[in-house]
Design an enzyme around this catalytic site. Structure first.
Site, mmCIF file in Angstrom:
data_model
loop_
_atom_site.group_PDB
_atom_site.id
_atom_site.type_symbol
_atom_site.label_atom_id
_atom_site.label_comp_id
_atom_site.label_asym_id
_atom_site.label_seq_id
_atom_site.Cartn_x
_atom_site.Cartn_y
_atom_site.Cartn_z
ATOM 1 N N SER A 236 -8.716 4.746 -9.064
ATOM 2 C CA SER A 236 -9.435 5.078 -10.292
ATOM 3 C C SER A 236 -9.531 6.599 -10.449
ATOM 4 C CB SER A 236 -10.829 4.464 -10.256
ATOM 5 O OG SER A 236 -11.472 4.782 -9.039
ATOM 6 N N ASP B 193 -0.613 8.622 -5.799
ATOM 7 C CA ASP B 193 -1.439 8.018 -6.842
ATOM 8 C C ASP B 193 -1.259 8.728 -8.178
ATOM 9 O OD1 ASP B 193 -2.247 6.751 -4.588
ATOM 10 O OD2 ASP B 193 -4.293 7.523 -4.594
HETATM 11 C C1 GLA Z 1 -4.830 7.200 -1.063
HETATM 12 C C2 GLA Z 1 -4.240 8.587 -1.326
HETATM 13 C C3 GLA Z 1 -2.713 8.542 -1.415
HETATM 14 C C4 GLA Z 1 -2.098 7.789 -0.246
HETATM 15 C C5 GLA Z 1 -2.822 6.463 -0.013
HETATM 16 C C6 GLA Z 1 -2.340 5.781 1.230
HETATM 17 O O1 GLA Z 1 -4.643 6.374 -2.165
HETATM 18 O O2 GLA Z 1 -4.757 9.130 -2.505
HETATM 19 O O3 GLA Z 1 -2.184 9.840 -1.528
HETATM 20 O O4 GLA Z 1 -2.099 8.586 0.908
HETATM 21 O O5 GLA Z 1 -4.228 6.625 0.084
HETATM 22 O O6 GLA Z 1 -1.011 5.429 1.106
#
Ligand code: GLA
Length: 383
Positions: A125, A170
């Protein structure tokens, strides 16, 4: 995503005004967890849940923001010392600051936002919120920032204003998402490829353990530090190893005596996970979903036993998936709570969901939540 609700909320707070509306999604990740900050590969896709924000320039040097879902407001300036208290407002502030640091000229605006990507469920989010504002401000102020830089602005916001030393997955997924396609991203070169994903006869569903991962940021940062320590140890004999992505198990074993047992386990997980992503790519090219599923279980095992970012509830959901003959299942995202992602044959789907709901409720006194995954577009202007 509820555009009407945002329109109404914005008009109510800002004297009937109308602005422009932008949206950006949360994400799933098929495989490749904690590999992004190790320079490795990830396999995310944007989803049909995300953040929607309405924005209008207000002719001042202040931002006036409303978090509609929390019924909270914040007002802040655009200088470094103006950082707001509320964590949700720090995301918007951070995006503004990161744009300014890159030479972007922006000014005050009014904004209201709302989201339907569950908070703390491992669907990003926060990246959805950052990408919404990075995309919107770039558009409203004609800044001509390219999409990679928009993603990096979101990531830098996490690093510099929210205390999470995250990778790029993300924000990349939220900006670059494409309907019906997953994306294979090389997190070092940032080269990426879209993979249409529509496994015939299977469903991809998320089961939310409803355990929030709010306190996870320091544990997340510690995992990253472990990986960097091991990469540095290996690099002494193998200068070509920039990240753990470049390391092999043989190289790791060479430094076994120099690193802590815990760091060794973290690195072992990452080295194996990088390979699992490669295996999944090869399997997807052949439509071999059994191998995809097998590697998903491998990821869960590694995240639980070596990287230690699962929790009892997620392990429980994973065990039920196995019992019900689900093809692949694993904890998704950073871990410490949130969802499992499950690749389920259609004929096993109902029995699995039924069993997961009843057993989980029996054991933990509450039901998990179910989300069917719809792979959707990335950041965009809606109206
Ligand atoms: C979170 C982080 C990402 C990634 C994931 C694990 O979502 O924001 O950058 O490291 O954890 O894959």
């Amino acid at each position: 995503m509820n555009v009407e609700l945002v329109r109404e909320g914005f008009a109510k707070h800002f004297d009937g005004a109308t602005g422009s509306v932008y949206a950006s999604p949360g994400r799933i990740n098929l495989i490749g967890e904690h590999t992004d900050y190790n320079g490795g590969f990830v396999f995310p896709g944007a989803i049909d849940k995300g953040m929607v924000a309405e924005i209008k320039l207000n002719g001042t040097d202040k931002v006036r923001a409303v978090a509609l879902d929390l019924n909270e407001t914040a007002e802040f300036g655009l200088n470094e010392e103006d950082a707001p208290q509320a964590s949700w407002a720090r995301y918007i502030f951070g995006v503004c600051r990161e744009i300014i640091k890159r030479g972007g000229k922006i000014a005050g605006f009014d904004t209201a936002f709302s989201g339907d990507v569950p908070l703390g469920a491992g669907m990003s989010s926060s990246a959805a919120l950052e990408s919404t504002y990075a995309f919107a401000l770039n558009d409203l102020f004609d800044l001509n920032i390219d999409k990679f830089e928009l993603a990096k602005i979101g990531q830098a916001t996490e690093h510099n204003y929210c205390g999470v030393k995250c990778g790029i997955m993300d924000q990349f997924a939220s900006v670059f998402g494409k309907e019906g396609s997953l994306m294979l991203l090389d997190c070092r070169s940032l080269e990426y490829k879209y993979y249409p994903f529509n496994p015939q006869g299977y469903k991809l569903v998320l089961l939310d353990s409803v355990v929030k991962h709010e306190l996870a940021s320091s544990a997340y940062n510690k995992r990253r530090e472990s990986c960097e320590r091991v990469a540095a140890a290996i690099r002494k004999n193998h200068p070509e190893v920039e990240f753990l992505r470049d390391a092999t198990m043989d190289m790791l074993n060479e430094v076994k005596a120099e690193v802590t047992e815990e760091d060794y386990m973290r690195a072992e997980y990452v080295i194996e996970e990088v390979q699992r992503v490669m295996d999944v790519c090869a399997a997807l090219e052949k439509g071999d979903y059994e191998t995809v599923g097998d590697r998903m279980y491998g990821t869960h095992h590694g995240m639980s036993k070596l990287y230690e970012v699962s929790c009892e509830e997620l392990d429980f959901l994973n065990d039920i998936a196995k019992e019900c003959g689900v093809t692949g299942s694993r904890v998704m995202g950073g871990g410490f709570g949130g969802c499992t992602i499950n690749l389920v044959k259609e004929d096993k789907y109902e029995a699995f969901i039924e069993k997961a709901f009843t057993s989980y409720k029996e054991k933990y006194g509450r039901e998990p939540k179910l989300y069917e995954v719809v792979i959707s577009d990335g950041a965009r202007k809606l109206c």
